[in-house]
Design a protein around this motif. Structure first.
Motif, short mmCIF file in Angstrom:
data_model
loop_
_atom_site.label_atom_id
_atom_site.label_comp_id
_atom_site.label_asym_id
_atom_site.label_seq_id
_atom_site.Cartn_x
_atom_site.Cartn_y
_atom_site.Cartn_z
N GLU A 41 0.86 -1.18 0.00
CA GLU A 41 0.00 0.00 0.00
C GLU A 41 0.90 1.23 0.00
O GLU A 41 1.83 1.33 0.79
N ILE A 42 0.62 2.15 -0.89
CA ILE A 42 1.44 3.36 -1.03
C ILE A 42 0.57 4.55 -0.66
O ILE A 42 -0.48 4.78 -1.26
N LEU A 43 1.00 5.30 0.35
CA LEU A 43 0.25 6.47 0.82
C LEU A 43 1.05 7.73 0.53
O LEU A 43 2.20 7.85 0.95
N VAL A 44 0.46 8.68 -0.18
CA VAL A 44 1.08 9.98 -0.39
C VAL A 44 0.75 10.81 0.84
O VAL A 44 -0.42 11.05 1.14
N VAL A 45 1.78 11.24 1.58
CA VAL A 45 1.53 11.95 2.83
C VAL A 45 1.91 13.43 2.77
O VAL A 45 1.56 14.19 3.66
N ASP A 46 2.61 13.83 1.71
CA ASP A 46 2.99 15.24 1.59
C ASP A 46 3.30 15.54 0.14
O ASP A 46 3.95 14.76 -0.53
N VAL A 47 2.81 16.68 -0.35
CA VAL A 47 3.13 17.16 -1.69
C VAL A 47 3.80 18.53 -1.53
O VAL A 47 3.26 19.40 -0.86
N ASN A 48 4.97 18.68 -2.12
CA ASN A 48 5.73 19.91 -2.00
C ASN A 48 5.74 20.64 -3.32
O ASN A 48 6.25 20.13 -4.32
N TYR A 49 5.17 21.84 -3.37
CA TYR A 49 5.13 22.58 -4.62
C TYR A 49 6.44 23.29 -4.91
O TYR A 49 6.67 23.75 -6.02
N PHE A 50 7.34 23.37 -3.93
CA PHE A 50 8.66 23.94 -4.16
C PHE A 50 9.68 23.11 -3.39
O PHE A 50 10.24 23.54 -2.39
N PRO A 51 9.93 21.88 -3.85
CA PRO A 51 10.82 20.98 -3.12
C PRO A 51 12.29 21.28 -3.41
O PRO A 51 12.62 22.05 -4.31
N GLY A 52 13.15 20.63 -2.67
CA GLY A 52 14.58 20.68 -2.95
C GLY A 52 14.91 19.65 -4.02
O GLY A 52 14.30 18.59 -4.09
#
Length: 83
Positions: A41-52
């Motif tokens: 099971e793969i859970l997306v827990v954070d989306v970064n619009y300006f990541p490193g």
């Protein structure tokens, strides 16, 4: 994720559950869930619009190529629109 958030350059963090037990939506405290054929099971827990991007090899070159492509596409779109 690209369509859901309308982003083209972004990063995201995931949690992967490796057992074969699936307890339904919402497992893991939230996020968007997906399952693969191996029972993970793969859970997306954070989306970064300006990541490193320090981990991406040749990132400056790739970014320049991406921005150039977008500029060319925009110019072509505008020329077909009569602008």
């Amino acid at each position: 994720l690209r369509e859901a958030f309308g982003l083209e350059l972004f990063g995201f963090d995931v949690l992967v559950k490796h057992d074969n037990v699936y307890s339904g939506p919402g497992t893991g405290g939230g996020g968007s869930a997906d399952r693969d054929d191996e029972g993970k099971e793969i859970l997306v827990v954070d989306v970064n619009y300006f990541p490193g991007y320090k981990e991406v090899p040749n990132f400056p070159s790739l970014l320049a190529q991406y921005l150039t492509q977008k500029a060319v596409e925009s110019r072509l779109r505008n020329s077909f629109d009569g602008s």
